[in-house]
Design a protein around this motif. Structure first.
Motif, PDB file in Angstrom:
ATOM      1  N   ASP A 252       0.841  -1.191   0.000  1.00  0.00           N
ATOM      2  CA  ASP A 252       0.000   0.000   0.000  1.00  0.00           C
ATOM      3  C   ASP A 252       0.882   1.249   0.000  1.00  0.00           C
ATOM      4  O   ASP A 252       1.858   1.337   0.741  1.00  0.00           O
ATOM      5  CB  ASP A 252      -0.911   0.017   1.220  1.00  0.00           C
ATOM      6  CG  ASP A 252      -2.007  -1.026   1.132  1.00  0.00           C
ATOM      7  OD1 ASP A 252      -2.340  -1.431   0.004  1.00  0.00           O
ATOM      8  OD2 ASP A 252      -2.523  -1.435   2.183  1.00  0.00           O
ATOM      9  N   GLY A 253       0.497   2.223  -0.823  1.00  0.00           N
ATOM     10  CA  GLY A 253       1.264   3.451  -0.892  1.00  0.00           C
ATOM     11  C   GLY A 253       2.486   3.376  -1.767  1.00  0.00           C
ATOM     12  O   GLY A 253       3.334   4.256  -1.713  1.00  0.00           O
ATOM     13  N   ALA A 254       2.610   2.328  -2.585  1.00  0.00           N
ATOM     14  CA  ALA A 254       3.769   2.224  -3.466  1.00  0.00           C
ATOM     15  C   ALA A 254       3.667   3.251  -4.589  1.00  0.00           C
ATOM     16  O   ALA A 254       2.609   3.444  -5.169  1.00  0.00           O
ATOM     17  CB  ALA A 254       3.857   0.818  -4.046  1.00  0.00           C
ATOM     18  N   PHE A 255       4.785   3.894  -4.896  1.00  0.00           N
ATOM     19  CA  PHE A 255       4.842   4.893  -5.960  1.00  0.00           C
ATOM     20  C   PHE A 255       6.024   4.602  -6.874  1.00  0.00           C
ATOM     21  O   PHE A 255       7.035   4.070  -6.444  1.00  0.00           O
ATOM     22  CB  PHE A 255       5.022   6.301  -5.378  1.00  0.00           C
ATOM     23  CG  PHE A 255       4.011   6.670  -4.335  1.00  0.00           C
ATOM     24  CD1 PHE A 255       4.312   6.557  -2.982  1.00  0.00           C
ATOM     25  CD2 PHE A 255       2.760   7.118  -4.700  1.00  0.00           C
ATOM     26  CE1 PHE A 255       3.382   6.896  -2.019  1.00  0.00           C
ATOM     27  CE2 PHE A 255       1.826   7.464  -3.743  1.00  0.00           C
ATOM     28  CZ  PHE A 255       2.134   7.351  -2.390  1.00  0.00           C
ATOM     29  N   ALA A 256       5.898   5.011  -8.125  1.00  0.00           N
ATOM     30  CA  ALA A 256       7.058   5.034  -9.005  1.00  0.00           C
ATOM     31  C   ALA A 256       7.799   6.359  -8.865  1.00  0.00           C
ATOM     32  O   ALA A 256       9.014   6.412  -8.983  1.00  0.00           O
ATOM     33  CB  ALA A 256       6.632   4.816 -10.454  1.00  0.00           C
ATOM     34  N   LEU A 257       7.041   7.446  -8.615  1.00  0.00           N
ATOM     35  CA  LEU A 257       7.650   8.754  -8.436  1.00  0.00           C
ATOM     36  C   LEU A 257       6.866   9.521  -7.396  1.00  0.00           C
ATOM     37  O   LEU A 257       5.662   9.712  -7.533  1.00  0.00           O
ATOM     38  CB  LEU A 257       7.670   9.514  -9.770  1.00  0.00           C
ATOM     39  CG  LEU A 257       8.543  10.757  -9.902  1.00  0.00           C
ATOM     40  CD1 LEU A 257       8.752  11.100 -11.375  1.00  0.00           C
ATOM     41  CD2 LEU A 257       7.966  11.970  -9.180  1.00  0.00           C
ATOM     42  N   HIS A 258       7.542   9.946  -6.355  1.00  0.00           N
ATOM     43  CA  HIS A 258       6.946  10.699  -5.255  1.00  0.00           C
ATOM     44  C   HIS A 258       7.868  11.856  -4.930  1.00  0.00           C
ATOM     45  O   HIS A 258       9.092  11.697  -4.927  1.00  0.00           O
ATOM     46  CB  HIS A 258       6.776   9.783  -4.037  1.00  0.00           C
ATOM     47  CG  HIS A 258       5.921  10.353  -2.943  1.00  0.00           C
ATOM     48  ND1 HIS A 258       6.346  11.362  -2.106  1.00  0.00           N
ATOM     49  CD2 HIS A 258       4.673  10.046  -2.545  1.00  0.00           C
ATOM     50  CE1 HIS A 258       5.392  11.648  -1.243  1.00  0.00           C
ATOM     51  NE2 HIS A 258       4.361  10.865  -1.498  1.00  0.00           N
ATOM     52  N   THR A 259       7.316  13.028  -4.653  1.00  0.00           N
ATOM     53  CA  THR A 259       8.165  14.207  -4.449  1.00  0.00           C
ATOM     54  C   THR A 259       8.496  14.486  -2.991  1.00  0.00           C
ATOM     55  O   THR A 259       9.286  15.392  -2.698  1.00  0.00           O
ATOM     56  CB  THR A 259       7.508  15.456  -5.053  1.00  0.00           C
ATOM     57  OG1 THR A 259       6.261  15.703  -4.396  1.00  0.00           O
ATOM     58  CG2 THR A 259       7.292  15.269  -6.550  1.00  0.00           C
ATOM     59  N   GLY A 260       7.894  13.748  -2.056  1.00  0.00           N
ATOM     60  CA  GLY A 260       8.311  13.815  -0.667  1.00  0.00           C
ATOM     61  C   GLY A 260       8.194  15.169   0.008  1.00  0.00           C
ATOM     62  O   GLY A 260       8.866  15.427   1.011  1.00  0.00           O
TER      63      GLY A 260
END
Length: 300
Positions: free
Chosen positions: A116-124
């Motif tokens: 859950d909450g997996a991303f390929a691109l996240h800006t944090g």
């Protein structure tokens, strides 16, 4: 003596030169050079304002960076791309941090649908980052998330698909702002393609002011969300926070099912058409050259 003192002054006051680093899926270097690239994690920790990180990979010799441990904690401040344990910086105005593919289309970031909450691109939650020439796929929540409080983020020449959220089928390919009291502002998604089967392919429902969505192709492939909420290509809210631009985009909903849309635009709160600057309230939504296709439509 004066010349020596002046030289010391210049060395102490001149800005640091921007550096280009290189990372690879097989990287083992420590200096992150083109000849001896480092791991992605190490490259991200090296870049500071003004620097560029090039991810190795070409169309002929592609590389895929698969994230096994992105997880729900990727919403934290030590997160970028699909990694959660990276000590990263923000860029600054005029000194953006850039992450780009060695060759557009030669690099894929894979969120892996692992947790859950997996991303390929996240800006944090970081500011002044540009991502260019990357393929992004298989986020379990969102494939790409421009996070709340991430300002001046640019996505340029990105191809993204397959946002998925298990059986509920409500994942997004691109989510801007997501949730939280501090929306992302001054963001851009340009020259890119987004392809989804979840509730919305692209949503900017919680995005802040000065958003630009330009020269993009957005396709919703027709799968209905399990919770029966409206689904479609782009959900765009315009609110009291300022301008959001839609320009020269194609939105294509392939299903033609009821309760599905090519482009959904909602004013929050409801406003009178034509009021405010530019014929839109509060400068609101500026839209031009929008092409919306539904099932059965012919290509223009």
């Amino acid at each position: 003596m004066r010349a020596a003192a002046f030289l010391v002054f210049l060395l102490c006051t001149s800005p640091a030169l921007a550096v280009t680093y290189y990372a690879s899926t097989t990287g083992t270097g420590t200096d992150c050079t083109s000849g001896t690239p480092c791991k992605l994690h190490d490259g991200l920790e090296k870049v500071v304002a003004g620097d560029t990180l090039i991810l190795k990979g070409t169309v002929a010799l592609p590389q895929t960076y698969t994230f096994a441990n992105s997880g729900s904690s990727a919403a934290g401040s030590n997160a970028v791309l699909g990694l959660t344990d990276v000590d990263i910086d923000s860029g600054t105005a005029g000194n953006v941090i850039t992450v780009s593919a060695e060759e557009p289309g030669g690099v894929t970031l894979d969120g892996n649908h692992a947790v859950d909450g997996a991303f390929a691109l996240h800006t944090g939650g970081k500011d002044y980052w540009t991502f260019s020439g990357l393929n992004c796929k298989r986020g379990k929540d969102d494939t790409i998330r421009i996070a709340s409080a991430s300002d001046f983020i640019t996505l340029d020449n990105i191809m993204a698909w397959d946002g998925w959220d298990g059986d509920a089928n409500i994942g997004k390919v691109l989510s801007v702002g997501n949730t939280g009291s501090t929306p992302a502002t001054n963001w851009k998604a340009i020259n890119s393609g987004f392809f989804g089967t979840g509730r919305k392919t692209v949503t900017a429902a919680q995005a802040g002011d000065n958003g630009v969505f330009r020269n993009n192709f957005v396709m919703h492939l027709g799968a209905a969300a399990a919770d029966a909420q409206p689904t479609g290509s782009l959900e765009y809210y315009y609110n009291n926070e300022g301008n959001k631009w839609l320009d020269n985009n194609v939105f294509w909903n392939t299903s033609g099912e009821t309760n599905q849309y090519g482009l959904g635009m909602t004013a929050v709160p409801t406003v009178t058409t034509g009021s405010g600057a530019n014929g839109n309230y509060q400068g609101g939504l500026i839209a031009g050259d929008i092409h919306i296709l539904r099932a059965g439509d012919s290509w223009p």
